[in-house]
Design a protein around this motif. Structure first.
Motif, PDB file in Angstrom:
ATOM      1  N   ALA A   1      36.496  22.604 -29.752  1.00 46.88           N
ATOM      2  CA  ALA A   1      36.005  21.305 -30.221  1.00 46.88           C
ATOM      3  C   ALA A   1      35.186  21.535 -31.484  1.00 46.88           C
ATOM      4  O   ALA A   1      34.377  22.466 -31.549  1.00 46.88           O
ATOM      5  N   ILE A   2      35.392  20.692 -32.462  1.00 44.94           N
ATOM      6  CA  ILE A   2      34.647  20.765 -33.721  1.00 44.94           C
ATOM      7  C   ILE A   2      33.857  19.479 -33.868  1.00 44.94           C
ATOM      8  O   ILE A   2      34.413  18.386 -33.777  1.00 44.94           O
ATOM      9  N   GLU A   3      32.564  19.636 -34.090  1.00 42.40           N
ATOM     10  CA  GLU A   3      31.673  18.497 -34.266  1.00 42.40           C
ATOM     11  C   GLU A   3      31.010  18.583 -35.635  1.00 42.40           C
ATOM     12  O   GLU A   3      30.563  19.658 -36.057  1.00 42.40           O
ATOM     13  N   LEU A   4      30.950  17.448 -36.321  1.00 40.41           N
ATOM     14  CA  LEU A   4      30.218  17.351 -37.578  1.00 40.41           C
ATOM     15  C   LEU A   4      28.949  16.560 -37.311  1.00 40.41           C
ATOM     16  O   LEU A   4      29.006  15.477 -36.727  1.00 40.41           O
ATOM     17  N   ASP A   5      27.841  17.116 -37.723  1.00 36.94           N
ATOM     18  CA  ASP A   5      26.537  16.534 -37.397  1.00 36.94           C
ATOM     19  C   ASP A   5      25.901  15.844 -38.592  1.00 36.94           C
ATOM     20  O   ASP A   5      25.610  16.469 -39.602  1.00 36.94           O
ATOM     21  N   GLY A   6      25.667  14.541 -38.424  1.00 35.70           N
ATOM     22  CA  GLY A   6      24.882  13.777 -39.374  1.00 35.70           C
ATOM     23  C   GLY A   6      23.449  13.693 -38.878  1.00 35.70           C
ATOM     24  O   GLY A   6      23.072  14.326 -37.892  1.00 35.70           O
ATOM     25  N   SER A   7      22.657  12.876 -39.512  1.00 39.12           N
ATOM     26  CA  SER A   7      21.227  12.805 -39.206  1.00 39.12           C
ATOM     27  C   SER A   7      20.938  12.323 -37.791  1.00 39.12           C
ATOM     28  O   SER A   7      19.929  12.715 -37.201  1.00 39.12           O
ATOM     29  N   GLN A   8      21.826  11.494 -37.198  1.00 37.31           N
ATOM     30  CA  GLN A   8      21.578  10.969 -35.856  1.00 37.31           C
ATOM     31  C   GLN A   8      21.517  12.080 -34.810  1.00 37.31           C
ATOM     32  O   GLN A   8      20.902  11.918 -33.764  1.00 37.31           O
ATOM     33  N   HIS A   9      22.116  13.224 -35.098  1.00 38.33           N
ATOM     34  CA  HIS A   9      22.105  14.326 -34.141  1.00 38.33           C
ATOM     35  C   HIS A   9      20.742  15.009 -34.063  1.00 38.33           C
ATOM     36  O   HIS A   9      20.508  15.813 -33.177  1.00 38.33           O
ATOM     37  N   TYR A  10      19.860  14.691 -34.988  1.00 36.73           N
ATOM     38  CA  TYR A  10      18.550  15.343 -35.007  1.00 36.73           C
ATOM     39  C   TYR A  10      17.445  14.452 -34.474  1.00 36.73           C
ATOM     40  O   TYR A  10      16.288  14.838 -34.473  1.00 36.73           O
ATOM     41  N   GLU A  11      17.808  13.287 -33.996  1.00 37.20           N
ATOM     42  CA  GLU A  11      16.851  12.451 -33.284  1.00 37.20           C
ATOM     43  C   GLU A  11      16.831  12.927 -31.838  1.00 37.20           C
ATOM     44  O   GLU A  11      17.802  13.497 -31.345  1.00 37.20           O
ATOM     45  N   ILE A  12      15.733  12.709 -31.130  1.00 32.98           N
ATOM     46  CA  ILE A  12      15.599  13.223 -29.768  1.00 32.98           C
ATOM     47  C   ILE A  12      16.748  12.754 -28.876  1.00 32.98           C
ATOM     48  O   ILE A  12      17.353  13.543 -28.152  1.00 32.98           O
ATOM     49  N   SER A  13      17.093  11.487 -28.927  1.00 36.77           N
ATOM     50  CA  SER A  13      18.180  10.983 -28.080  1.00 36.77           C
ATOM     51  C   SER A  13      19.509  11.644 -28.457  1.00 36.77           C
ATOM     52  O   SER A  13      20.330  11.931 -27.582  1.00 36.77           O
ATOM     53  N   GLY A  14      19.733  11.886 -29.730  1.00 36.00           N
ATOM     54  CA  GLY A  14      20.959  12.544 -30.177  1.00 36.00           C
ATOM     55  C   GLY A  14      21.031  13.983 -29.711  1.00 36.00           C
ATOM     56  O   GLY A  14      22.090  14.462 -29.285  1.00 36.00           O
ATOM     57  N   GLU A  15      19.915  14.685 -29.771  1.00 42.47           N
ATOM     58  CA  GLU A  15      19.876  16.073 -29.316  1.00 42.47           C
ATOM     59  C   GLU A  15      20.132  16.164 -27.818  1.00 42.47           C
ATOM     60  O   GLU A  15      20.858  17.045 -27.354  1.00 42.47           O
ATOM     61  N   GLU A  16      19.540  15.251 -27.049  1.00 43.70           N
ATOM     62  CA  GLU A  16      19.742  15.248 -25.593  1.00 43.70           C
ATOM     63  C   GLU A  16      21.203  14.968 -25.255  1.00 43.70           C
ATOM     64  O   GLU A  16      21.788  15.623 -24.393  1.00 43.70           O
ATOM     65  N   TYR A  17      21.807  14.003 -25.937  1.00 51.02           N
ATOM     66  CA  TYR A  17      23.210  13.674 -25.713  1.00 51.02           C
ATOM     67  C   TYR A  17      24.095  14.875 -26.051  1.00 51.02           C
ATOM     68  O   TYR A  17      25.004  15.230 -25.289  1.00 51.02           O
ATOM     69  N   ASP A  18      23.832  15.513 -27.196  1.00 51.98           N
ATOM     70  CA  ASP A  18      24.621  16.669 -27.612  1.00 51.98           C
ATOM     71  C   ASP A  18      24.508  17.807 -26.604  1.00 51.98           C
ATOM     72  O   ASP A  18      25.484  18.503 -26.330  1.00 51.98           O
ATOM     73  N   THR A  19      23.317  18.000 -26.042  1.00 53.63           N
ATOM     74  CA  THR A  19      23.113  19.059 -25.043  1.00 53.63           C
ATOM     75  C   THR A  19      23.939  18.778 -23.794  1.00 53.63           C
ATOM     76  O   THR A  19      24.614  19.670 -23.269  1.00 53.63           O
ATOM     77  N   ARG A  20      23.902  17.542 -23.311  1.00 55.89           N
ATOM     78  CA  ARG A  20      24.689  17.176 -22.122  1.00 55.89           C
ATOM     79  C   ARG A  20      26.189  17.319 -22.399  1.00 55.89           C
ATOM     80  O   ARG A  20      26.947  17.822 -21.564  1.00 55.89           O
ATOM     81  N   ARG A  21      26.616  16.868 -23.557  1.00 57.27           N
ATOM     82  CA  ARG A  21      28.037  16.955 -23.905  1.00 57.27           C
ATOM     83  C   ARG A  21      28.477  18.410 -24.003  1.00 57.27           C
ATOM     84  O   ARG A  21      29.525  18.779 -23.474  1.00 57.27           O
ATOM     85  N   LYS A  22      27.673  19.256 -24.650  1.00 50.00           N
ATOM     86  CA  LYS A  22      28.028  20.670 -24.765  1.00 50.00           C
ATOM     87  C   LYS A  22      28.118  21.317 -23.391  1.00 50.00           C
ATOM     88  O   LYS A  22      29.029  22.107 -23.119  1.00 50.00           O
ATOM     89  N   GLN A  23      27.186  21.003 -22.510  1.00 54.96           N
ATOM     90  CA  GLN A  23      27.218  21.558 -21.157  1.00 54.96           C
ATOM     91  C   GLN A  23      28.516  21.153 -20.448  1.00 54.96           C
ATOM     92  O   GLN A  23      29.169  21.973 -19.817  1.00 54.96           O
ATOM     93  N   TYR A  24      28.888  19.891 -20.556  1.00 57.07           N
ATOM     94  CA  TYR A  24      30.126  19.421 -19.940  1.00 57.07           C
ATOM     95  C   TYR A  24      31.333  20.156 -20.528  1.00 57.07           C
ATOM     96  O   TYR A  24      32.210  20.626 -19.790  1.00 57.07           O
ATOM     97  N   LEU A  25      31.395  20.257 -21.842  1.00 59.48           N
ATOM     98  CA  LEU A  25      32.521  20.928 -22.485  1.00 59.48           C
ATOM     99  C   LEU A  25      32.575  22.400 -22.093  1.00 59.48           C
ATOM    100  O   LEU A  25      33.661  22.943 -21.834  1.00 59.48           O
TER     101      LEU A  25
END
Length: 107
Positions: A41-65
């Motif tokens: 999986a390839i993800e491109l990260d914009g600024s929303q990924h560096y907000e707390i909610s974005g980081e938490e979502y990315d962590t959960r998604r990475k764990q699932y993947l």
């Protein structure tokens, strides 16, 4: 697609020797790009990924993947603009390594 996703797709992934899907649904998540043959999986990260909610979502998604055996690589949007060649080389390196790992486990 974002401008960065369009650039990566049209200038590299679309004509890759590997088959990539855009906006691939995996479980309840969507990844920007996915190569099923090597489970990448390839993800491109914009600024929303560096907000707390974005980081938490990315962590959960990475764990699932990870649990699905999918390797996730992330690149900053800025890398697409200023370091595109190295992003492409890194994607190729990841594909090669994942193929080699798969071949070792199948042998």
């Amino acid at each position: 697609m974002t401008p960065e996703e369009r650039k990566l797709w049209y200038d590299f992934l679309k004509d890759s020797q590997e088959n990539f899907n855009r906006q691939k649904v995996i479980g309840r998540y969507i990844v920007d790009f996915y190569c099923g043959s090597v489970k990448l999986a390839i993800e491109l990260d914009g600024s929303q990924h560096y907000e707390i909610s974005g980081e938490e979502y990315d962590t959960r998604r990475k764990q699932y993947l990870d649990e699905q055996g999918i390797t996730t690589v992330r690149y900053l949007n800025d890398d697409i603009h200023h370091n595109f060649e190295n992003v492409c080389l890194d994607i190729l390196r990841n594909i090669r390594e994942l193929k080699e790992r798969r071949e070792r486990t199948e042998a």
